[in-house]
Scaffold this motif. Structure first.
Motif, PDB file in Angstrom:
ATOM      1  N   GLN A 202       0.794  -1.227   0.000  1.00  0.00           N
ATOM      2  CA  GLN A 202       0.000   0.000   0.000  1.00  0.00           C
ATOM      3  C   GLN A 202       0.826   1.277   0.000  1.00  0.00           C
ATOM      4  OE1 GLN A 202      -2.892  -0.255   3.122  1.00  0.00           O
ATOM      5  NE2 GLN A 202      -4.348  -1.276   1.768  1.00  0.00           N
ATOM      6  N   ASN A 203       2.032   1.215   0.571  1.00  0.00           N
ATOM      7  CA  ASN A 203       2.823   2.435   0.645  1.00  0.00           C
ATOM      8  C   ASN A 203       3.686   2.656  -0.601  1.00  0.00           C
ATOM      9  OD1 ASN A 203       4.436   0.280   1.260  1.00  0.00           O
ATOM     10  ND2 ASN A 203       5.651   1.375   2.784  1.00  0.00           N
ATOM     11  N   ALA A 204       3.459   1.848  -1.632  1.00  0.00           N
ATOM     12  CA  ALA A 204       4.225   2.018  -2.868  1.00  0.00           C
ATOM     13  C   ALA A 204       3.390   2.788  -3.889  1.00  0.00           C
ATOM     14  CB  ALA A 204       4.614   0.656  -3.440  1.00  0.00           C
ATOM     15  N   VAL A 205       4.037   3.675  -4.627  1.00  0.00           N
ATOM     16  CA  VAL A 205       3.339   4.403  -5.685  1.00  0.00           C
ATOM     17  C   VAL A 205       4.088   4.255  -6.995  1.00  0.00           C
ATOM     18  CG1 VAL A 205       1.915   6.246  -4.724  1.00  0.00           C
ATOM     19  CG2 VAL A 205       4.388   6.431  -4.576  1.00  0.00           C
ATOM     20  N   VAL A 206       3.326   4.065  -8.066  1.00  0.00           N
ATOM     21  CA  VAL A 206       3.928   4.007  -9.389  1.00  0.00           C
ATOM     22  C   VAL A 206       4.034   5.440  -9.876  1.00  0.00           C
ATOM     23  CG1 VAL A 206       3.632   3.209 -11.746  1.00  0.00           C
ATOM     24  CG2 VAL A 206       2.962   1.740  -9.836  1.00  0.00           C
ATOM     25  N   THR A 207       5.252   5.921 -10.108  1.00  0.00           N
ATOM     26  CA  THR A 207       5.406   7.316 -10.505  1.00  0.00           C
ATOM     27  C   THR A 207       5.416   7.492 -12.017  1.00  0.00           C
ATOM     28  OG1 THR A 207       7.761   7.030 -10.135  1.00  0.00           O
ATOM     29  CG2 THR A 207       6.519   8.125  -8.402  1.00  0.00           C
ATOM     30  N   SER A 208       5.778   6.426 -12.749  1.00  0.00           N
ATOM     31  CA  SER A 208       5.662   6.521 -14.205  1.00  0.00           C
ATOM     32  C   SER A 208       5.677   5.144 -14.811  1.00  0.00           C
ATOM     33  CB  SER A 208       6.822   7.340 -14.783  1.00  0.00           C
ATOM     34  OG  SER A 208       7.984   6.532 -14.829  1.00  0.00           O
ATOM     35  N   GLY A 209       5.297   5.041 -16.074  1.00  0.00           N
ATOM     36  CA  GLY A 209       5.448   3.808 -16.815  1.00  0.00           C
ATOM     37  C   GLY A 209       4.179   3.002 -16.984  1.00  0.00           C
ATOM     38  N   ARG A 210       4.319   1.923 -17.773  1.00  0.00           N
ATOM     39  CA  ARG A 210       3.216   1.022 -18.064  1.00  0.00           C
ATOM     40  C   ARG A 210       3.682  -0.413 -17.927  1.00  0.00           C
ATOM     41  NH1 ARG A 210      -0.840   2.454 -21.524  1.00  0.00           N
ATOM     42  NH2 ARG A 210      -0.699   0.552 -22.734  1.00  0.00           N
ATOM     43  N   VAL A 211       2.764  -1.313 -17.601  1.00  0.00           N
ATOM     44  CA  VAL A 211       3.039  -2.741 -17.683  1.00  0.00           C
ATOM     45  C   VAL A 211       1.993  -3.309 -18.629  1.00  0.00           C
ATOM     46  CG1 VAL A 211       3.165  -4.925 -16.462  1.00  0.00           C
ATOM     47  CG2 VAL A 211       3.960  -2.840 -15.340  1.00  0.00           C
ATOM     48  N   GLU A 212       2.407  -3.646 -19.833  1.00  0.00           N
ATOM     49  CA  GLU A 212       1.446  -4.097 -20.842  1.00  0.00           C
ATOM     50  C   GLU A 212       1.380  -5.601 -20.878  1.00  0.00           C
ATOM     51  OE1 GLU A 212       1.960  -2.517 -24.798  1.00  0.00           O
ATOM     52  OE2 GLU A 212       2.321  -0.538 -23.927  1.00  0.00           O
ATOM     53  N   PHE A 213       0.155  -6.095 -20.814  1.00  0.00           N
ATOM     54  CA  PHE A 213      -0.055  -7.526 -20.970  1.00  0.00           C
ATOM     55  C   PHE A 213      -1.350  -7.706 -21.736  1.00  0.00           C
ATOM     56  CE2 PHE A 213      -1.932 -11.539 -19.617  1.00  0.00           C
ATOM     57  CZ  PHE A 213      -0.896 -12.416 -19.893  1.00  0.00           C
ATOM     58  N   ALA A 214      -1.331  -8.465 -22.800  1.00  0.00           N
ATOM     59  CA  ALA A 214      -2.504  -8.732 -23.619  1.00  0.00           C
ATOM     60  C   ALA A 214      -3.214  -7.433 -23.992  1.00  0.00           C
ATOM     61  CB  ALA A 214      -3.472  -9.668 -22.887  1.00  0.00           C
ATOM     62  N   GLY A 215      -2.427  -6.444 -24.337  1.00  0.00           N
ATOM     63  CA  GLY A 215      -2.992  -5.200 -24.836  1.00  0.00           C
ATOM     64  C   GLY A 215      -3.518  -4.258 -23.777  1.00  0.00           C
ATOM     65  N   ALA A 216      -3.469  -4.660 -22.516  1.00  0.00           N
ATOM     66  CA  ALA A 216      -3.990  -3.781 -21.471  1.00  0.00           C
ATOM     67  C   ALA A 216      -2.853  -3.315 -20.567  1.00  0.00           C
ATOM     68  CB  ALA A 216      -5.035  -4.520 -20.649  1.00  0.00           C
ATOM     69  N   ASP A 217      -3.019  -2.160 -19.925  1.00  0.00           N
ATOM     70  CA  ASP A 217      -2.043  -1.693 -18.963  1.00  0.00           C
ATOM     71  C   ASP A 217      -2.449  -2.214 -17.583  1.00  0.00           C
ATOM     72  OD1 ASP A 217      -0.233  -0.485 -17.397  1.00  0.00           O
ATOM     73  OD2 ASP A 217      -0.857   1.592 -17.816  1.00  0.00           O
ATOM     74  N   LEU A 218      -1.614  -3.094 -17.047  1.00  0.00           N
ATOM     75  CA  LEU A 218      -1.959  -3.732 -15.768  1.00  0.00           C
ATOM     76  C   LEU A 218      -1.965  -2.736 -14.611  1.00  0.00           C
ATOM     77  CD1 LEU A 218      -0.053  -7.134 -15.916  1.00  0.00           C
ATOM     78  CD2 LEU A 218      -2.411  -6.631 -16.518  1.00  0.00           C
ATOM     79  N   LEU A 219      -1.233  -1.625 -14.786  1.00  0.00           N
ATOM     80  CA  LEU A 219      -1.136  -0.672 -13.683  1.00  0.00           C
ATOM     81  C   LEU A 219      -2.431   0.102 -13.499  1.00  0.00           C
ATOM     82  CD1 LEU A 219       2.459   0.679 -14.238  1.00  0.00           C
ATOM     83  CD2 LEU A 219       1.687  -1.018 -12.598  1.00  0.00           C
ATOM     84  N   THR A 220      -3.194   0.240 -14.592  1.00  0.00           N
ATOM     85  CA  THR A 220      -4.430   1.004 -14.478  1.00  0.00           C
ATOM     86  C   THR A 220      -5.665   0.107 -14.584  1.00  0.00           C
ATOM     87  OG1 THR A 220      -4.333   1.421 -16.839  1.00  0.00           O
ATOM     88  CG2 THR A 220      -3.423   3.117 -15.410  1.00  0.00           C
ATOM     89  N   ALA A 221      -5.446  -1.202 -14.711  1.00  0.00           N
ATOM     90  CA  ALA A 221      -6.577  -2.113 -14.886  1.00  0.00           C
ATOM     91  C   ALA A 221      -7.437  -2.163 -13.631  1.00  0.00           C
ATOM     92  CB  ALA A 221      -6.077  -3.514 -15.216  1.00  0.00           C
ATOM     93  N   ARG A 222      -8.746  -2.419 -13.840  1.00  0.00           N
ATOM     94  CA  ARG A 222      -9.653  -2.513 -12.695  1.00  0.00           C
ATOM     95  C   ARG A 222      -9.341  -3.782 -11.900  1.00  0.00           C
ATOM     96  NH1 ARG A 222     -13.664  -2.016 -16.250  1.00  0.00           N
ATOM     97  NH2 ARG A 222     -14.658  -3.919 -15.495  1.00  0.00           N
ATOM     98  N   PRO A 223      -9.617  -3.765 -10.607  1.00  0.00           N
ATOM     99  CA  PRO A 223      -9.267  -4.910  -9.762  1.00  0.00           C
ATOM    100  C   PRO A 223      -9.835  -6.237 -10.265  1.00  0.00           C
ATOM    101  CG  PRO A 223      -9.959  -3.063  -8.394  1.00  0.00           C
ATOM    102  CD  PRO A 223     -10.158  -2.645  -9.810  1.00  0.00           C
TER     103      PRO A 223
END
Lengths: 323, 569
Positions: B62-83
């Motif tokens: 919980q105390n970690a924040v993604v400050t930049s970037g993307r993690v792409e898998f199967a065409g979607a960005d896992l960092l912004t994907a819904r739970p």
């Protein structure tokens, strides 16, 4: 099938321990008559009345106190083993008094545990899941309050508020369930809440810390990594693991609970074992005192036995512990 | 490799929220995983490699924040994907294997139920079908008795078996990507070899790409197709495995490879990774005055420690009803260590190494045998005499985090033996000298253990062990919890101290390369017995016992390129 047989052995061993404990307590209770200062016979007859030696001797014979101590002890033990706890001074068998009041105390204690679990576990879970937030602080402070307030103050306040001010529930007394079940449970509610609230607070705090400990374990991360729903992670896996220390704390707190019944039964005029004991002590009814103490102790041992068995059911590591 | 790109980490930066603001953990790392390959990710503890993998699964703390970037898998960005989108991917298309297999399984459920649960999370089938599938999976991951394993609780299995169960769950839904975070670090070398073989085999069989995260370059060398090296959150370099080891580009990679002790080619001193003020990384083997000549091993000198026929049994029961039987933890062991030399004791977990070290100090009582220290049989000593005799020996344990009382200052910690045996005379001065000896600054004396890194803590532990000027130092897995570069520093320190204080070492380790590096003589222990003992070079170059050969062949070696050579014989 090895699991089952090991389980039976573990339970059997625990049962044997319980029997030994019971024997030690019966022996201690028996010796009370001799350890207590003053001659019980004189006390019973009332020392001020200066009873005649014949009356004293007759009383001794009636109580069987004229026989050698060892044979008295063996007789007491033998009788107690088959459920004969002797005769009360008013002539009725002690066991009758005990069987009349034991279910009432057990009912009160069980209701209190139920109240404690129903209130304590969800509060603890909520505090753990919202750790460090406002809700956590609120619940934690409330549970500290719950632990610190003595039973008789809490009980008096509840009577004052719920019965006298609001008039929602009767303030005290006991109604048999066969006569009026609704009234029975109405009268049970306040004493059970009074008795259970302290335990609820302990359970809440234990649940919180135990949940937090389990939530930080590696396997919880693995479950999430496997795509499990958070609800299932918490309610099935985390809670099942966290339950082990919670059951322990409940087991340990049961002693306090039994102590609490003395005050609660007196406060709410609940005709249970504690009331029986208190009355017997003030009337110097020694056989009844002995009988009720042995019964309370047996009840306590039984509850602990149940906790231990529950414990081994919850935790396979204990169940299959190599001796 | 002709595969298609399947998981792409693009310019990922992760930071931790701390009281002092954001502390970066991963800085702009880009990586891509191609279907069917094994990508090794190497780095030391705190380098950010685990954070990288957790970010890819959306499992960041919980105390970690993604400050930049993307993690792409199967065409979607896992960092912004819904739970719920993430949840459906986890375990189904991307699965993970973690470091400590025992801790990664829920202790109160049977392994079978856990595998079935993992299958049913993502597949529509009946419980019975899932159970059959679980049985097949356990067979596939090489569990000898799968039916029994299904019924077992995790604590009834060994670490290697638990890791197989974890792997069975990871491959249950035939994922596209498996992220394995230090999957073999908690396992013995021979088990590690089996698990690596299994991963490699599954990679070929089901075609899943594997991101293998480890600190162990040997493991990477043996199984990975490509390697990425990460240091302090920065990607140092990425190359095909053979190229990276043949010609590493970055200074850090070079230094990392150099600081590994080698089982086949021992060096006298390990180079240490240093970083100067400008951030330049280099590998430096600092010079020391030449070591005093070692005494001849087979020479006439009386051994300082001579163990004869030492035996220790424990009574164990198979189950509550069974009659207890004796389990020989240490079985008829005889060893001799000449003064100022190092005896390396190797063996796998549970072989009795640590029991032996405790027997030597008489922290536990042997059943039989003799322990002669400087000509005196320790077994015959009384309680008080033994207490006095312990001044001449000291123990250094594995975990520098657990062996220092967190509420004591370094002075109090290091001076504890002086307080006990010499009534605290000149403690400050003595501690100051010890600080110099183990290479810690004197201002460290007033500080508390949590202010130090793992390597520094192990220096404190060593300083404490040296406080009474012992003659024998027993190091029980003393460097096993440390990173390669820190391990190199501590090993060098132990060497220097041996020269300076004329110390004799009993060096216990499961790590063959470390033992080879430090030892003059080596004893190999298996199931409580010494199966082979002799001069280090001889044992390694010309092993006589079958078990020694098995151990040596299981050690991942750089320079043994063909992964086929790994296959169990």
């Amino acid at each position: 099938m090895q699991t089952l047989s090991t389980f039976v052995i573990v339970v059997g061993a625990r049962l044997a321990t319980a029997l030994v404990q019971l024997w030690v307590i019966a022996t201690l209770v028996f010796s009370i008559m001799y350890i207590m200062p003053g001659d019980p016979v004189l006390l019973l007859l009332g020392p001020e009345s200066h009873p005649s030696p014949e009356a004293v001797a007759a009383m001794r014979q009636q109580l069987g106190l004229d026989q050698p101590v060892l044979s008295q002890y063996l007789k007491w033990l033998g009788n107690a083993a088959v459920g004969d706890l002797g005769k009360s001074l008013d002539g009725y068998p002690v066991i009758e008094y005990v069987t009349a009041s034991l279910p009432k105390t057990m009912e009160l204690a069980s209701a209190a545990i139920l109240v404690a679990a129903i209130m304590g576990v969800p509060v603890g879970i909520a505090a753990a899941l919202w750790r460090g937030r406002f809700l956590d602080g609120l619940l934690t402070s409330l549970s500290t309050l719950g632990i610190s307030v003595p039973v008789y103050i809490l009980g008096s306040l509840l009577i004052l508020l719920v019965s006298l001010k609001l008039g929602w529930l009767p303030s005290s007394g006991y109604t048999d369930i066969s006569r009026n079940a609704f009234l029975h449970f109405q009268k049970l509610t306040l004493p059970a809440v009074t008795l259970g609230l302290g335990l609820a607070a302990s359970i809440a705090r234990m649940t919180r810390s135990s949940m937090l400990e389990i939530l930080s374990r590696d396997f919880v991360r693995s479950l999430r990594a496997r795509g499990m729903r958070e609800r299932r992670v918490i309610w099935l896996h985390v809670l099942r693991n966290a339950a082990i220390p919670i059951v322990t704390i409940v087991g340990l707190q049961l002693g306090n609970l039994m102590g609490g019944t003395v005050l609660v039964e007196a406060l709410f005029n609940w005709p249970g074992l504690s009331t029986l004991l208190v009355t017997a002590v003030s009337n110097r009814n020694y056989p009844l005192v002995q009988g009720s103490i042995v019964t309370i102790a047996a009840l306590f041992i039984l509850i602990n036995l149940c906790v231990d068995i529950l414990y081994s059911l919850l935790d396979p590591r204990i169940r299959r512990k190599r001796a | 490799m002709p595969g298609r790109e399947i998981l792409k980490i693009d310019n990922l930066s992760v930071a931790f929220r701390t009281e002092a603001g954001l502390r970066p953990a991963v800085n702009g790392v880009s990586l891509s995983l191609v279907s069917g390959e094994i990508l090794g990710l190497v780095g030391e503890s705190g380098s950010g490699k685990t954070i990288l993998s957790l970010a890819a699964m959306g499992l960041l703390p919980q105390n970690a924040v993604v400050t930049s970037g993307r993690v792409e898998f199967a065409g979607a960005d896992l960092l912004t994907a819904r739970p719920d989108v993430l949840r459906k991917l986890r375990g189904k298309r991307i699965s993970m294997i973690f470091q400590d297999p025992m801790a990664s399984l829920d202790p109160v459920f049977r392994c079978g139920d856990q595998i079935v649960e993992a299958i049913l999370l993502h597949e529509r089938m009946t419980r019975r079908q899932a159970r059959e599938r679980a049985l097949e999976l356990l067979q596939k991951v090489g569990i000898a008795d799968p039916a029994r394993c299904l019924r077992s609780y995790p604590h009834e299995l060994s670490g290697g078996q638990c890791q197989r169960v974890m792997i069975a769950m990871a491959v249950a839904c035939k994922p596209d990507v498996i992220i394995a975070d230090e999957p073999t670090t908690a396992l013995d070398v021979t088990v590690q070899k089996q698990v690596l073989n299994l991963l490699r085999g599954l990679n070929r069989e089901i075609g899943a790409a594997i991101l293998l995260i480890t600190h162990d370059l040997g493991v990477i060398y043996e199984v990975a197709d490509r390697v990425a090296v990460i240091y302090h959150g920065d990607l140092m370099e990425e190359a095909a495995t053979a190229d990276l080891f043949a010609a590493p580009c970055s200074d850090y990679t070079k230094a990392l490879i150099a600081s590994m002790p080698s089982a086949s080619a021992p060096q006298s001193r390990l180079p240490v990774i240093t970083r100067d003020g400008s951030g330049m990384i280099s590998s430096a083997a600092e010079d020391r005055p030449a070591a005093k000549p070692k005494p001849a091993i087979n020479g006439a000198s009386e051994p300082l420690l001579h163990i004869r026929d030492l035996t220790k049994s424990y009574w164990v029961r198979e189950n509550a009803l069974a009659t207890p039987r004796a389990f020989r933890a240490v079985d008829n062991v005889s060893l001799a260590i000449p003064p100022r030399s190092t005896l390396g004791l190797v063996g796998e977990s549970g072989c009795g190494k640590s029991t032996l070290s405790r027997l030597v100090m008489r922290l536990i009582e042997p059943d039989d045998g003799a322990i002669e220290f400087d000509g005196r049989n320790l077994i015959s000593l009384g309680r008080e005499e033994m207490r006095a005799a312990r001044r001449d020996m000291a123990l250094v344990f594995q975990n520098p985090y657990g062996s220092l009382n967190p509420r004591q200052t370094v002075t109090d910690l290091v001076a504890a033996p002086i307080d006990i045996h010499q009534g605290g005379r000149d403690r400050e001065a003595a501690v100051a000298k010890l600080m110099d000896a183990v290479g810690l600054p004197r201002n460290a004396m007033k500080r508390y253990p949590h202010e130090f890194s793992g390597g520094q803590r192990q220096r404190i532990v060593i300083a404490r062990a040296l406080a009474l000027k012992p003659r024998l130092l027993i190091c029980d897995e003393a460097v096993s919890a440390l990173d390669v570069s820190v391990q190199a520093q501590v090993l060098n320190l132990l060497q220097d101290l041996q020269d300076e204080f004329d110390l004799t070492y009993l060096f216990i380790s499961h790590d063959m390369s470390v033992v080879r590096h430090v030892s003059d003589m080596i004893a190999v222990m298996q199931k409580g017995r010494i199966v082979e003992a002799g001069p280090a070079g001889e044992v390694f170059d010309n092993p006589k016992a079958e078990y020694t050969r098995t151990l040596l062949s299981a050690v991942p070696k750089i320079g043994n390129a063909d992964p086929i050579a790994l296959e169990a014989h």
